[in-house]
Write a protein that holds these residues in place. Sequence first.
Motif, short mmCIF file in Angstrom:
data_model
loop_
_atom_site.label_atom_id
_atom_site.label_comp_id
_atom_site.label_asym_id
_atom_site.label_seq_id
_atom_site.Cartn_x
_atom_site.Cartn_y
_atom_site.Cartn_z
N ILE A 1 -63.71 -15.19 -77.38
CA ILE A 1 -64.79 -15.82 -76.63
C ILE A 1 -66.09 -15.11 -77.00
O ILE A 1 -66.15 -13.88 -77.06
N GLU A 2 -67.14 -15.89 -77.26
CA GLU A 2 -68.46 -15.33 -77.58
C GLU A 2 -69.48 -15.91 -76.61
O GLU A 2 -69.32 -17.03 -76.12
N ARG A 3 -70.53 -15.12 -76.34
CA ARG A 3 -71.64 -15.59 -75.52
C ARG A 3 -72.93 -15.28 -76.25
O ARG A 3 -73.08 -14.18 -76.81
N ASP A 4 -73.87 -16.23 -76.24
CA ASP A 4 -75.15 -15.97 -76.90
C ASP A 4 -76.09 -15.25 -75.94
O ASP A 4 -75.73 -14.90 -74.81
N ALA A 5 -77.32 -15.04 -76.37
CA ALA A 5 -78.28 -14.27 -75.57
C ALA A 5 -78.58 -14.94 -74.24
O ALA A 5 -78.96 -14.26 -73.26
N SER B 1 -68.88 -19.76 -76.01
CA SER B 1 -68.16 -20.44 -77.09
C SER B 1 -66.74 -19.91 -77.14
O SER B 1 -66.52 -18.70 -77.08
N VAL B 2 -65.79 -20.82 -77.22
CA VAL B 2 -64.39 -20.46 -77.44
C VAL B 2 -64.09 -20.72 -78.90
O VAL B 2 -64.23 -21.85 -79.39
N ILE B 3 -63.67 -19.68 -79.61
CA ILE B 3 -63.38 -19.80 -81.04
C ILE B 3 -61.88 -19.80 -81.22
O ILE B 3 -61.17 -18.96 -80.66
#
Length: 403
Positions: A120-124, A129-131
């Motif tokens: 899982i990623e998060r932007d600023a 986002s789930v990759i």
Amino acid sequence: MTHMREYDVVVIGGGPSGATAADDLARAGRSVALLDKAGRIKPCGGAIPPRLIRDFDIPDHLLVAHATSARMIAPSDTAVDMPVGNGFVGMVDRDIFDEWLRARAVANGAERRTGTFDRIERDADGRISVIYTERRGGRELRLHTRSVIGADGARSGVARAELAGAARNPCVFAYHEVILAPQAALAAAADFDGGRCDIFYQGHLSPDFYAWVFPHGDTASIGVGSANKGFDLRDAVARLRQQTGLDACETIRCEGAPIPLKPLKRWDNGRDLVVTGDAAGVVAPASGEGIYYAMFGGRCAAQAIDAFLSTGRAAALKQARKTFMRKHGRVFWILGIMQYFWYSSDKRRDSFVKICKDPDVQQLTWDAYMNKELVRKRPMAHMRIFLNDMRHLLGLGSASASR
């Protein structure tokens, strides 16, 4: 990396819990992506109580057998039959059952994705986002979403990444072999009953849990669980098959997996994510029952996420665990004590099975299991059971002496 639409929620894991959460949210009008790696069948006895069938609208065609009794087998080989009474316990094949649940979620509006969760990623700005890696082609894909439900099973990658302490949750390891059910003479010789679940409380088959033979219509599940990492589960199943006379039956497939037996202390990350099912640790101690609790937990997670999406308040995510534990926390506590005490030695297992002869124990056990509620009626029956337990614990006499 391919970019796709933004969803209200991405559900990671398509077992009973994740599929239920996806279905409930899709029915509520939320945009849902259901990510499942597919091809995995969890080792499971496959028993579902009437409460599950009612609450989650399970059609009869999914029930491959109706179990009308259970047999408890002690280390001394004493066997106690526990007839259900007027009802039955439904038996399902997890490969068919789980896929049906996923298909229902899709039919009600969820979008299905097949692949392996990576991260899982998060932007600023905090957007999620789930990759995941696509099953066919191996491409890395990204799903944009407002929230996440982690339903990716025991040893959950989502829980380990997002919740402190999740990696330390204790597990029982389960292994079973699915066989062709014995016919006629062989069934009689093996004392196999297509309407009965056999549960073996014998230390040589499991030092801290139990082994089982569960009917599934044309097939049967023969399995064992243990938290002892040095215990050979495959060897135990082989010995159980030999012991029961089922070693001559054809083996269709073999499956193994860890099964958590303790709910996590926290199911949400306080931000945008909640876990459920095995990822949250909602498998009942002592019994190892997980399907009903997984689906109820999925419903709790869906309600919490729906409230979060409506209000924007991360505090709403806490309601998933609060709702579940308010309903079932006491049962888990009681079953945990039972497992710790009764499964600790063969002497205690013998006493436990003897207690199961008591008609009051049988009726109250089935009432609680079938309806998923602690039975508060018949106080004198509870008192008799308590006195029975004390006599066995203290070695003062047989179960019949207290009646």
